[in-house]
Motif scaffolding. Sequence first.
Motif, short mmCIF file in Angstrom:
data_model
loop_
_atom_site.label_atom_id
_atom_site.label_comp_id
_atom_site.label_asym_id
_atom_site.label_seq_id
_atom_site.Cartn_x
_atom_site.Cartn_y
_atom_site.Cartn_z
N VAL A 97 0.38 -1.28 0.14
CA VAL A 97 0.02 -0.06 -0.13
C VAL A 97 1.07 1.04 -0.07
CG1 VAL A 97 -1.27 1.12 1.33
CG2 VAL A 97 -1.38 -1.45 1.41
N ARG A 98 2.08 0.89 0.30
CA ARG A 98 2.76 1.87 0.72
C ARG A 98 3.34 2.57 -0.35
NH1 ARG A 98 2.66 6.42 2.20
NH2 ARG A 98 1.75 5.84 4.10
N ARG A 99 3.89 1.49 -1.23
CA ARG A 99 4.58 1.92 -2.01
C ARG A 99 3.60 2.16 -3.22
NH1 ARG A 99 7.45 -3.08 -0.64
NH2 ARG A 99 5.53 -4.38 -1.33
N TYR A 100 2.31 1.58 -3.74
CA TYR A 100 0.60 2.81 -4.18
C TYR A 100 1.46 3.99 -4.20
CZ TYR A 100 -2.84 2.74 -6.74
OH TYR A 100 -4.37 2.99 -7.39
N LEU A 101 0.99 4.37 -2.66
CA LEU A 101 0.97 5.75 -2.29
C LEU A 101 1.53 6.07 -3.38
CD1 LEU A 101 -1.60 5.36 0.97
CD2 LEU A 101 -2.02 5.69 -1.27
N ASP A 102 3.19 6.22 -2.78
CA ASP A 102 3.98 6.55 -3.22
C ASP A 102 4.44 7.08 -4.22
OD1 ASP A 102 5.21 6.44 -0.43
OD2 ASP A 102 6.77 5.05 -1.06
N VAL A 103 3.53 6.04 -5.69
CA VAL A 103 3.50 6.43 -7.00
C VAL A 103 2.86 7.48 -7.25
CG1 VAL A 103 2.28 5.40 -8.52
CG2 VAL A 103 3.89 3.86 -7.58
N LEU A 104 1.67 7.86 -5.99
CA LEU A 104 0.79 9.18 -6.17
C LEU A 104 1.02 10.14 -6.05
CD1 LEU A 104 -2.20 10.72 -6.73
CD2 LEU A 104 -2.97 9.28 -4.25
N ALA A 105 2.26 10.78 -5.23
CA ALA A 105 2.77 11.49 -4.51
C ALA A 105 4.23 11.84 -5.58
CB ALA A 105 3.94 10.81 -2.78
N ALA A 106 5.03 10.47 -6.20
CA ALA A 106 6.32 11.17 -7.18
C ALA A 106 5.42 11.79 -8.62
CB ALA A 106 6.80 9.56 -7.59
N TRP A 107 4.17 11.41 -8.77
CA TRP A 107 3.09 12.01 -10.16
C TRP A 107 2.95 13.72 -9.32
CZ3 TRP A 107 -1.00 7.62 -11.65
CH2 TRP A 107 -0.33 6.70 -11.86
N LEU A 108 2.35 13.53 -8.69
CA LEU A 108 2.01 14.82 -8.16
C LEU A 108 3.47 15.74 -7.84
CD1 LEU A 108 -0.63 14.37 -5.50
CD2 LEU A 108 -1.11 15.15 -7.98
N GLU A 109 4.01 15.23 -7.53
CA GLU A 109 6.06 16.29 -7.11
C GLU A 109 6.27 15.93 -8.69
OE1 GLU A 109 7.70 13.72 -4.15
OE2 GLU A 109 6.58 14.55 -2.97
N GLY A 110 5.69 15.40 -10.02
CA GLY A 110 6.42 16.10 -11.60
C GLY A 110 7.25 14.81 -11.84
N ASP A 111 7.66 13.84 -11.03
CA ASP A 111 7.47 12.58 -11.29
C ASP A 111 6.82 11.29 -12.26
OD1 ASP A 111 9.30 9.94 -12.53
OD2 ASP A 111 9.88 9.64 -10.21
N LEU A 112 7.05 11.89 -13.42
CA LEU A 112 5.38 11.22 -14.28
C LEU A 112 5.96 9.51 -14.77
CD1 LEU A 112 3.56 13.56 -15.87
CD2 LEU A 112 3.70 12.84 -14.05
N SER A 113 6.98 9.13 -14.56
CA SER A 113 7.88 7.94 -14.70
C SER A 113 7.44 6.96 -13.56
CB SER A 113 9.03 8.43 -15.20
OG SER A 113 9.96 8.91 -14.38
N ALA A 114 7.53 7.55 -13.20
CA ALA A 114 7.30 6.43 -11.43
C ALA A 114 5.52 5.63 -11.96
CB ALA A 114 6.82 6.85 -10.36
N ALA A 115 6.17 4.51 -11.63
CA ALA A 115 5.30 3.53 -11.63
C ALA A 115 5.23 1.78 -10.82
CB ALA A 115 5.73 2.83 -13.37
N ALA A 116 4.34 1.62 -10.07
CA ALA A 116 4.34 0.12 -9.79
C ALA A 116 4.62 -0.87 -10.21
CB ALA A 116 2.75 0.03 -8.89
#
Length: 224
Positions: A97-116
């Motif tokens: 769950v934490r890794r999933y939510l970390d992807v959401l946070a990364a996108w909001l911070e501009g890192d759209l390459s992040a993915a589970a």
Amino acid sequence: MRLLLVRHGQTRSNVEHLLDTAAPGADLNDLGREQAAALVPALGGLGIGALTASTLVRTQQTAAPLAAHLGLDVAVTDGLREIEAGQAEMRGDEGSVRRYLDVLAAWLEGDLSAAAPGAEDGHAFFARYDAAVAHALAAARASGVQALALVSHGAAIRAWAGARVRNVTPEFVIATGLGNTGVVELVGSPEQGWTCERWAGAVVAPEQAEAAGAGAAAEPGPVF
């Protein structure tokens, strides 16, 4: 144009904190059906002229009572489905769950390459969600509709609003929850930009959005 982003009602997967993101997904539980029915008095008087839901059944079940009250059909589009969990689908352990939510946070911070692992990245998510919103808006405009509701999912709504709404910051989105059948109320257009008027019933002013944690209390557990 008024755009209402509505999170679906509660499911058993929500109660068990499971990453339930693939179609068809869990049905609403008893409380979820009560929450869906409660959208009729909450939203029925807002002049909604069009309803669209995702391909996951819980959003269509959530939209059904409001659609029946308003005499509307519910359009269904894949673009409004939840952010994919990939290899962590239907897992509920804290690490997944934490890794999933970390992807959401990364996108909001501009890192759209992040993915589970095994899931879509931010480029793919925003492309399909933007397209779904644009299609629903175009259909509404063609019919003279000035208010429409999109019934979608917690993480997806938070990610899209955080990236596309001018007075909602990433910090606000990360720190602020959106409960089952919570509504994010926007005004504007893709051309002019979107402004959030209310987040889960709380008025959102610019100074609120700039302060992490303003508005509704952060929701414990997954937001799917």
